[in-house]
Write a protein that holds these residues in place. Structure first.
Motif, PDB file in Angstrom:
ATOM      1  N   THR A   1       4.850   1.957   7.702  1.00 22.15           N
ATOM      2  CA  THR A   1       4.187   0.687   8.015  1.00 22.15           C
ATOM      3  C   THR A   1       4.455   0.314   9.477  1.00 22.15           C
ATOM      4  O   THR A   1       3.540  -0.104  10.200  1.00 22.15           O
TER       5      THR A   1
ATOM      6  N   GLY B   1      -4.325   2.792   4.151  1.00 19.90           N
ATOM      7  CA  GLY B   1      -4.986   4.089   4.077  1.00 19.90           C
ATOM      8  C   GLY B   1      -4.154   5.146   4.772  1.00 19.90           C
ATOM      9  O   GLY B   1      -3.040   4.872   5.249  1.00 19.90           O
TER      10      GLY B   1
ATOM     11  N   ASN C   1       4.236  -4.205   3.031  1.00 19.40           N
ATOM     12  CA  ASN C   1       4.794  -2.842   3.033  1.00 19.40           C
ATOM     13  C   ASN C   1       3.743  -1.860   2.540  1.00 19.40           C
ATOM     14  O   ASN C   1       3.191  -2.027   1.456  1.00 19.40           O
ATOM     15  N   GLY C   2       3.534  -0.833   3.332  1.00 17.27           N
ATOM     16  CA  GLY C   2       2.662   0.263   2.927  1.00 17.27           C
ATOM     17  C   GLY C   2       1.292   0.169   3.555  1.00 17.27           C
ATOM     18  O   GLY C   2       0.583  -0.827   3.358  1.00 17.27           O
TER      19      GLY C   2
ATOM     20  N   ILE D   1     -10.367   8.796  -1.901  1.00 20.33           N
ATOM     21  CA  ILE D   1     -10.385   7.566  -1.101  1.00 20.33           C
ATOM     22  C   ILE D   1      -9.230   7.673  -0.104  1.00 20.33           C
ATOM     23  O   ILE D   1      -8.067   7.807  -0.503  1.00 20.33           O
TER      24      ILE D   1
ATOM     25  N   GLY E   1       0.847  -1.194   0.000  1.00 21.95           N
ATOM     26  CA  GLY E   1       0.000   0.000   0.000  1.00 21.95           C
ATOM     27  C   GLY E   1       0.874   1.233   0.000  1.00 21.95           C
ATOM     28  O   GLY E   1       1.930   1.252  -0.622  1.00 21.95           O
ATOM     29  N   GLY E   2       0.445   2.256   0.733  1.00 22.21           N
ATOM     30  CA  GLY E   2       1.282   3.440   0.890  1.00 22.21           C
ATOM     31  C   GLY E   2       1.156   4.445  -0.223  1.00 22.21           C
ATOM     32  O   GLY E   2       0.264   4.360  -1.081  1.00 22.21           O
ATOM     33  N   ALA E   3       2.098   5.378  -0.213  1.00 21.67           N
ATOM     34  CA  ALA E   3       2.015   6.537  -1.093  1.00 21.67           C
ATOM     35  C   ALA E   3       3.135   6.611  -2.131  1.00 21.67           C
ATOM     36  O   ALA E   3       3.031   7.357  -3.093  1.00 21.67           O
ATOM     37  N   LYS E   4       4.207   5.840  -1.928  1.00 23.15           N
ATOM     38  CA  LYS E   4       5.360   5.953  -2.841  1.00 23.15           C
ATOM     39  C   LYS E   4       5.110   5.089  -4.085  1.00 23.15           C
ATOM     40  O   LYS E   4       5.779   4.083  -4.318  1.00 23.15           O
TER      41      LYS E   4
ATOM     42  N   PHE F   1      -3.392   6.337   7.552  1.00 30.00           N
ATOM     43  CA  PHE F   1      -3.607   5.878   8.932  1.00 30.00           C
ATOM     44  C   PHE F   1      -3.260   6.939   9.974  1.00 30.00           C
ATOM     45  O   PHE F   1      -3.643   6.813  11.135  1.00 30.00           O
ATOM     46  N   GLU F   2      -2.544   7.982   9.569  1.00 29.06           N
ATOM     47  CA  GLU F   2      -2.154   9.013  10.554  1.00 29.06           C
ATOM     48  C   GLU F   2      -3.372   9.812  11.010  1.00 29.06           C
ATOM     49  O   GLU F   2      -3.336  10.497  12.028  1.00 29.06           O
TER      50      GLU F   2
ATOM     51  N   PHE G   1      -8.222  15.870   3.088  1.00 28.98           N
ATOM     52  CA  PHE G   1      -7.289  15.044   3.851  1.00 28.98           C
ATOM     53  C   PHE G   1      -7.082  15.754   5.187  1.00 28.98           C
ATOM     54  O   PHE G   1      -6.137  16.508   5.360  1.00 28.98           O
TER      55      PHE G   1
ATOM     56  N   GLY H   1      -2.518   4.467  -1.767  1.00 28.17           N
ATOM     57  CA  GLY H   1      -2.386   5.207  -3.025  1.00 28.17           C
ATOM     58  C   GLY H   1      -2.071   4.266  -4.178  1.00 28.17           C
ATOM     59  O   GLY H   1      -2.443   4.519  -5.330  1.00 28.17           O
TER      60      GLY H   1
HETATM   61  N1  LIG Z   1      -5.469   6.375   0.174  1.00 27.40           N
HETATM   62  C1  LIG Z   1      -4.430   7.129   0.556  1.00 27.40           C
HETATM   63  N2  LIG Z   1      -4.398   8.448   0.244  1.00 27.40           N
HETATM   64  C2  LIG Z   1      -3.355   9.212   0.648  1.00 27.40           C
HETATM   65  N3  LIG Z   1      -2.285   8.756   1.336  1.00 27.40           N
HETATM   66  C3  LIG Z   1      -2.274   7.454   1.656  1.00 27.40           C
HETATM   67  C4  LIG Z   1      -3.344   6.580   1.291  1.00 27.40           C
HETATM   68  N4  LIG Z   1      -3.031   5.356   1.758  1.00 27.40           N
HETATM   69  C5  LIG Z   1      -1.842   5.448   2.381  1.00 27.40           C
HETATM   70  N5  LIG Z   1      -1.372   6.711   2.339  1.00 27.40           N
HETATM   71  C6  LIG Z   1      -0.128   7.253   2.924  1.00 27.40           C
HETATM   72  O1  LIG Z   1       0.990   6.456   2.592  1.00 27.40           O
HETATM   73  C7  LIG Z   1       2.033   6.834   3.462  1.00 27.40           C
HETATM   74  C8  LIG Z   1       3.015   5.695   3.633  1.00 27.40           C
HETATM   75  O2  LIG Z   1       3.494   5.280   2.381  1.00 27.40           O
HETATM   76  P1  LIG Z   1       4.971   4.714   2.140  1.00 27.40           P
HETATM   77  O3  LIG Z   1       5.994   5.760   2.431  1.00 27.40           O
HETATM   78  O4  LIG Z   1       4.960   4.120   0.775  1.00 27.40           O
HETATM   79  O5  LIG Z   1       5.077   3.555   3.262  1.00 27.40           O
HETATM   80  P2  LIG Z   1       6.362   3.035   4.089  1.00 27.40           P
HETATM   81  O6  LIG Z   1       7.036   4.247   4.714  1.00 27.40           O
HETATM   82  O7  LIG Z   1       5.822   2.097   5.109  1.00 27.40           O
HETATM   83  O8  LIG Z   1       7.269   2.370   3.087  1.00 27.40           O
HETATM   84  C9  LIG Z   1       1.363   7.248   4.763  1.00 27.40           C
HETATM   85  O9  LIG Z   1       1.790   8.549   5.101  1.00 27.40           O
HETATM   86  C10 LIG Z   1      -0.144   7.216   4.435  1.00 27.40           C
HETATM   87  O10 LIG Z   1      -0.857   8.340   4.923  1.00 27.40           O
END
Ligand SMILES: Nc1ncnc2c1ncn2[C@@H]1O[C@H](COP(=O)(O)OP(=O)(O)O)[C@@H](O)[C@H]1O
Ligand SMILES: O=C(OP(=O)(O)O)[C@H](O)COP(=O)(O)O
Length: 396
Positions: free
Chosen positions: A356, A320, A316-317, A292, A194-197, A322-323, A272, A220
């Motif tokens: 995560t 949503g 990983n990720g 979403i 999941g996540g944003a990257k 979650f913060e 957001f 994302g």
């Molecule tokens: N649907 C979403 N819309 C916006 N941001 C999201 C969504 N889902 C997850 N995120 C954001 O993704 C971020 C973490 O992503 P990422 O850096 O890829 O994870 P990690 O640091 O665990 O590798 C979090 O800040 C979270 O808010």
């Protein structure tokens, strides 16, 4: 691990030791909200300092384009000092006069953190002059940043070629734990990503689907896939130009007999923001003017069913944002379910990534997972069997 020189071979007494750590920690309003990455590097710092070395910490924060005060490591220096229980000096730059003066002022056993290496373009370019400017500040180099080892940057890779280089204790521990936990995983293997990257991780999925039995996509990353399949994702975080890549991954998954599990509903809001008015919609009915921010309860049911089918889970990720409550609910529910299966002895669960880990701590279940890595992208690349430049450069 025998292929690396470790701190056992390093004579650090009286030496200036450049220690690459990952202090890319979750922060809110200038405060560290999850200190896992700080805690994980303490053993290396303590060991070098206790042996009389002068510890010069190198780290990046965020993805700044040039010097940007919002990505300063100064507040992180305070957090490191608190966790370490010793003073940590800070220099406003990682090269040049400010850094040289601060390093010269260090005493045996002292600890100094230099400002964000990414304030210089030479870091990500692994530029030879920038490597030389960093190398001037140290006699030895220790890399303890496994979670940044997938980057061939000056402070994660370049330095290992110009100074005697050693793996730090966390680098060693991460590689040992991941090898032990995942070298011959019990099937079925389910991955949650999941996540944003999105752009930096989506390419990894193409190979990942050939290695796992099911891939759950959230956050994302899921929005990008949903858009690719022709669904409307409104104002959601999504990288729409990656639709072609997403479709290729879906096809590759089909060819590899890997099930792809995408959200079937989404918790949406106009903005957001904490406490934002929200509503759950079916995934084919996301309003144009909303985003979403979490997976809905029907999606969680499917994700938990996939976890039930798994003997091994890699994650990983977050699912949503979650913060921000209540958009943490999907991630928390799936994390608690995976923790319960792990405690029952039915699942080997390995999760990683800066956010995560923060999400698992937020759900109160990090201790119940089989292993929690500090690494997200690096962990996924390691899982794919890719060589990590930061690790390769340490091979003796
Ligand atoms: N649907 C979403 N819309 C916006 N941001 C999201 C969504 N889902 C997850 N995120 C954001 O993704 C971020 C973490 O992503 P990422 O850096 O890829 O994870 P990690 O640091 O665990 O590798 C979090 O800040 C979270 O808010
Ligand atoms: O936070 C990190 O990775 P992660 O989000 O994959 O866990 C590392 O510090 C690497 O950061 P980068 O992905 O900006 O190179």
């Amino acid at each position: 691990m025998t292929a690396f020189r470790t701190l056992d071979q390093a004579d650090v007494k009286g030496k200036r030791v450049l220690v690459r750590v990952d202090l890319n920690v979750p922060m809110e309003n200038g405060r560290v909200t999850d200190a896992t990455r700080i805690e994980r590097v303490l053993p290396t710092i303590q060991e070098i300092a206790d042996k009389g070395g002068r510890v010069v910490l190198l780290a990046h924060f965020g993805r700044p384009k040039g010097r940007d005060p919002k990505d300063s490591l100064r507040p992180v220096a305070e957090a490191v000092a608190q966790h370490l229980g010793r003073p940590v000096a800070f220099a406003d730059d990682c090269i040049g006069e400010a850094a040289e003066k601060a390093v010269a002022a260090l005493k045996d056993g002292g600890v100094l953190l230099l400002e964000n290496t990414r304030f210089h373009a030479g870091e990500e370019k692994n530029d030879r002059d920038f490597v030389a400017a960093l190398a001037k500040l140290g006699d030895l180099y220790v890399n303890d940043a496994f979670s940044a080892a997938h980057r061939a940057h000056a402070s994660t890779e370049g330095l290992a070629h110009v100074l005697p280089a050693y793996a730090g204790r966390t680098m060693q521990a991460e590689l040992d734990a991941l090898t032990k936990g995942l070298e011959a995983p019990q099937r079925p293997v389910v991955a949650i990503v999941g996540g944003a990257k999105v752009s930096t991780k989506i390419d990894l999925l193409e190979n990942l689907v050939t290695k796992v039995d099911a891939l759950v996509i959230g956050g994302g990353m899921a929005n990008t896939f949903l858009h690719a399949t022709g669904l409307n994702v409104g104002k959601s975080l999504a990288e729409k130009d990656l639709a072609g890549t997403a479709m290729r991954i879906i096809e590759k998954a089909r060819d590899s007999n890997c099930a792809i599990i995408l959200p079937v509903d989404g918790v949406c809001a106009y903005e957001f923001k904490a406490g934002a008015r929200n509503h759950t919609y079916g995934i084919d009915a996301i309003p144009e003017d909303q985003m979403i921010l979490d997976v809905g309860s029907q999606s969680v049911e499917r994700i938990n069913a996939a976890i039930n089918d798994a003997r091994t889970l890699v994650w990983n990720g977050p699912l949503g944002a979650f913060e921000i409550a209540p958009f943490d609910q999907g991630t928390v529910a799936a994390a608690r379910h995976a923790a319960e299966r792990t405690r029952a002895g039915k699942l080997v669960s390995v999760a990683g990534g800066g956010d995560t880990v923060a999400a698992l701590n937020h759900a109160g279940v990090a201790e119940s997972f089989t292993y929690v890595s500090t690494a997200g992208g690096a962990f996924l690349e390691w899982l794919e069997g890719k060589t990590l430049p930061g690790v390769e450069a340490l091979r003796a």
